[in-house]
Every structure is written in C-alpha cells, then in structure tokens.
Design a protein around this motif. Structure first.
Motif, short mmCIF file in Angstrom:
data_model
loop_
_atom_site.label_atom_id
_atom_site.label_comp_id
_atom_site.label_asym_id
_atom_site.label_seq_id
_atom_site.Cartn_x
_atom_site.Cartn_y
_atom_site.Cartn_z
N GLN A 50 0.85 -1.18 0.00
CA GLN A 50 0.00 0.00 0.00
C GLN A 50 0.89 1.24 0.00
O GLN A 50 1.87 1.29 0.73
N PRO A 51 0.56 2.25 -0.82
CA PRO A 51 1.38 3.47 -0.82
C PRO A 51 1.28 4.19 0.52
O PRO A 51 0.22 4.21 1.14
N VAL A 52 2.40 4.72 0.94
CA VAL A 52 2.45 5.43 2.21
C VAL A 52 2.71 6.91 1.92
O VAL A 52 3.64 7.25 1.20
#
Length: 115
Positions: free
Chosen positions: A35-37
């Motif tokens: 998941q992009p942070v």
C-alpha cells in the motif's frame, strides 16, 4: 572382491538416481500488495511547510515582467534581491524576504518571486 562389487552397485545407483523425477515443492504464498504510504511533512525545516507565498512583495514588481534585466538596478529596490541569469547557477539558500528576478535566454525578466 568387495571393491569390484561396490563399484558396479554405486554406478547403477547413480544412474538410476538421475532418472528419478525431481520432488515438487509448493509455490511460496503470494505476498499482499504494498500500500502506498504518504510522506510525512518536514518538521523543523524553515521555509518548507510554513512558507508564505509572497513575503517579499514580489507581486508589486510584476509590471517589470518581459522587460530587460538591465532595468532591475533602476527600480530603486530597498530590500535584498537576486538576479538569476538564464541557465545560471542559483545558490540554494532560501530567504523569504528576498526578491528573485529570473531572466530568460534573451535577458528579459520572465519570473519574479521570493527566495
């Protein structure tokens, strides 16, 4: 006699071992998708998050856009300013109260901002 018996047995065993199928292993489990942070905002660095758009009053000089850079000394500036020539090297020190005039390839002012 033992030597002569062991050699043919060892050769036969090695030959047959090469004919055996390779044992199959289960594929590794699939990993969940990353998941992009979102990046965290910079803390304690002056001029990045708390920067005001026009502390130096650059909007007061927009009438000089597209004029030759030679008019800059005649403007009568009382505050610090910097002139950045076309493809010139600009130091990376940021001063929100300094006016920066950027010149294009023809030597005309194409951008005025703070920095």
């Amino acid at each position: 006699m033992i030597k002569t018996t062991i050699l043919p047995i060892a050769a036969t065993t090695a030959f047959l071992a090469g004919c055996m199928p390779v044992p199959q292993t289960a594929p590794p489990p699939a990993l969940p998708a990353a998941q992009p942070v979102a990046p965290t905002p910079a803390q304690g660095i002056s001029g990045l998050e708390e920067r005001e758009p026009d502390l130096c009053g650059a909007k007061d000089y927009t009438s000089y856009l597209s004029q030759p850079g030679s008019v800059i000394p005649t403007i009568g500036l009382t505050k610090e300013y910097r002139v950045v020539e076309y493809r010139g090297i600009e130091p990376q020190d940021y001063d929100p109260n300094r006016i920066v005039f950027r010149l294009d390839a023809s030597g005309n002012i194409y951008n005025i901002d703070c920095g």
